[in-house]
Scaffold this active site. Sequence first.
Site, PDB file in Angstrom:
ATOM      1  N   TRP A 182      -7.479   1.372   5.014  1.00  0.00           N
ATOM      2  CA  TRP A 182      -7.580   2.783   4.615  1.00  0.00           C
ATOM      3  C   TRP A 182      -6.783   3.033   3.337  1.00  0.00           C
ATOM      4  O   TRP A 182      -7.193   3.806   2.472  1.00  0.00           O
ATOM      5  CB  TRP A 182      -7.047   3.674   5.745  1.00  0.00           C
ATOM      6  CG  TRP A 182      -7.081   5.149   5.436  1.00  0.00           C
ATOM      7  CD1 TRP A 182      -8.121   6.003   5.643  1.00  0.00           C
ATOM      8  CD2 TRP A 182      -6.034   5.939   4.857  1.00  0.00           C
ATOM      9  NE1 TRP A 182      -7.790   7.268   5.235  1.00  0.00           N
ATOM     10  CE2 TRP A 182      -6.505   7.257   4.744  1.00  0.00           C
ATOM     11  CE3 TRP A 182      -4.747   5.647   4.424  1.00  0.00           C
ATOM     12  CZ2 TRP A 182      -5.739   8.290   4.225  1.00  0.00           C
ATOM     13  CZ3 TRP A 182      -3.972   6.687   3.900  1.00  0.00           C
ATOM     14  CH2 TRP A 182      -4.470   7.979   3.807  1.00  0.00           C
ATOM     15  N   HIS A 183      -5.630   2.339   3.216  1.00  0.00           N
ATOM     16  CA  HIS A 183      -4.775   2.566   2.054  1.00  0.00           C
ATOM     17  C   HIS A 183      -5.397   2.035   0.766  1.00  0.00           C
ATOM     18  O   HIS A 183      -5.101   2.533  -0.322  1.00  0.00           O
ATOM     19  CB  HIS A 183      -3.398   1.925   2.259  1.00  0.00           C
ATOM     20  CG  HIS A 183      -2.497   2.741   3.135  1.00  0.00           C
ATOM     21  ND1 HIS A 183      -2.510   2.646   4.499  1.00  0.00           N
ATOM     22  CD2 HIS A 183      -1.568   3.681   2.830  1.00  0.00           C
ATOM     23  CE1 HIS A 183      -1.622   3.496   5.006  1.00  0.00           C
ATOM     24  NE2 HIS A 183      -1.041   4.137   4.019  1.00  0.00           N
ATOM     25  N   GLY A 184      -6.217   1.011   0.875  1.00  0.00           N
ATOM     26  CA  GLY A 184      -6.822   0.470  -0.341  1.00  0.00           C
ATOM     27  C   GLY A 184      -7.819  -0.618  -0.012  1.00  0.00           C
ATOM     28  O   GLY A 184      -7.661  -1.341   0.975  1.00  0.00           O
TER      29      GLY A 184
END
Lengths: 330, 398
Positions: free
Chosen positions: B319-321
Amino acid sequence: MRPLRNALAGIAVAMIVLALIDIAFRSTFPRSERLNENFSAAYLRREVAALRSTSPIVVLGDSALWGYRLPADKAAVTLLRRRGLAVENLSFEGGSPPNTYAMLRILSANGVRPRQVVFNVNQKEFNPADSAYQTLHPSVELVGWTALGHGERALLKSTQPAHPDALQHAIESTWALYGMRTDLREALFGDVDAVHALQTAIEGVSGARARRLAAHRPTAQLFEGTYDLTPLDPSNVGFRFLRRIADMLRQQNIPAVAILTPTNHTLLHDYIDSPEYAANLRATRRLLESNGIAVLDLDRAFPASEFLDNDHLTEAGNSRLAAVLRAALR
Amino acid sequence: MIFNTWTFAIFGFVAIFLYWTVVPPKLRPHYLVVAGTVFYTWAIPAYTLLIVALAVVTFAIGQLMLRLDDDVRRRRLALAAGVILIAGVLGFFKYTKFFALTVDQIAGHDILPVPQILVPLAISFFTFEFVHVLVDIHLGKIRRLDAMDFAVFTMFFPTLVAGPIKRFQSFAPQLHPVVEPPASEIGLHLYRVGVGIAKKTIFADSMSLLAQAIVTPGAPYGPLDYWVGMLAYSAKIYFDFSGYSDIAIGVAGMLGLAIPENFERPYWAQNISVFWSRWHISLSTWIRDYVFIPLGGSRRPPPVVLGNLLLAMGISGLWHGAAWTFVTWGFWHGAGLAVHRLWSRIVVPRVPALANGSAPVRVASIAVTFAFVVLGWVLFASSSLLSAGTVYAGIVAR
């Protein structure tokens, strides 16, 4: 409504305090011996405004005259000031003929008429690969873009965003403390800011700084491609701006001295000791002299021991440059 | 529109001023939707269509699910369709390039063309909020979905860019009506915004420079530079994100609306589990509620729970990257949570010195947790696993 009134009153008080701080800042922030390393548009405007009532000798040019990697008090132009000459150093790292021309335009637009102009011409800046060949220093662009003609702007590549933030510019121009924040940080920390100063200290302890300097020790290979020896003609943007500099100085009847930048021929022998380089120097000289500009040819005037690299002089080199300039200036 | 710009400062001031002075109380929710649309459209106007379209579809599915109150099977089908659609949109915009690159890397040559897709602003945040709404309707936690409430929930500008990820059931009731905060509270919210801006511009941005060694490792950096870089990056990411959250929470407060807290002194956590209850709280609770618990939570057999922890944190990393460095970072924390779970269940009960929580144990626990988190940030900061490996090798090099 009452909370809102209180909030607005709070904001009004804050604005008044900020305005008072700004007035104090404007009147007390010191002028330095040369342009700051990271000078802002606001700082440049302030420097130019300070020259309105004077008629100084103005030095324009690149890092060679700014005093690259030397403290301000060791730069050649500062040494001249210390000897009582009314000289203002408006050169900066990343200078080039378009930048020199833009600075002349800025001075003219602000009613500054120098007693004499001194500028350097560096052959490497005629290389289309040079970072300043077609671009202005961001602060010079911000201050001087509108002072340039349409045709001149068309020759340049703007470094500003395609859609400039008008609000940002308006705030920077009216709020001195904010507009000159880079200059303030440099004045406080002697660097871009405290963190850069801390980084320098840490890298000094860890050895990274020494390793980086060792990796960038000036060797001839490092400057391969720095000089473009294509014959100078009007297709060269730098050369066109040099012509405009000469035209403008002649038209405004401002006495000028052009320095052909001291160059380390020992280091750069393989790249520049050629008939093409000599021909370009001659073309430069011809253009300047035909417009009544005195040329101080220092291209081969300094020994390799007085260079830090290809064209930046050591402390001793700057000292000697100051002596040479002293003789040439009025 | 980015928070730490003059454009936002002026926008925020005007928006809040008009909100309390000109806009009639009944129209304040409508006004917030308009303000949010202006705020979002400022970046790339075309993507406003995306968020609006996805919001409309989510709302329609939500309404359908509410009408299918007694028909669990069909409600579940509607939920699945909604979640797949939302995840599909997120996947297309954020992960298509990552997927194509990974396939090409595995194959050793270009099998799939690598598309150049511009990721819509804040897509990770609003898609997670939409999934939450649908799941909570299914679970019966949301029993009423008003169109205007949902529009404000979607387009609420303080949280549009970087959260916190809101919960509809705690947000919507505040709109009926919006309560005008007292002056002292507005002052506190303004202070919170100021703190957030200072965290972002003074501390976080400054730390970027000192963190250079771990972002672009290699010559000329040595062990000291890497250690300083890791600590600086740890400070940077905390101040950056918590600063943004402070601004969002402060601005929301000035609009008379409370949104979730996101950080609570995370680096003082005594174990990694507590760390995740204090770091990016709105995301970690989302992952807990909509990934970990649906997978069975803590009630499954221990090996399954440990596997689920890894999976949930892997998803959090992704989700973060869209890069393997983020996925690995997620697994790193998943592994940390798994080890902590075993440790707290097997080792701690058998060692009284650990169980009584004496001061030295607490200090050591904080230090170990902090070191674990700091080492993990290397993965988060690196452009590739190779680059992260260079840092890990560099911190112990002589």
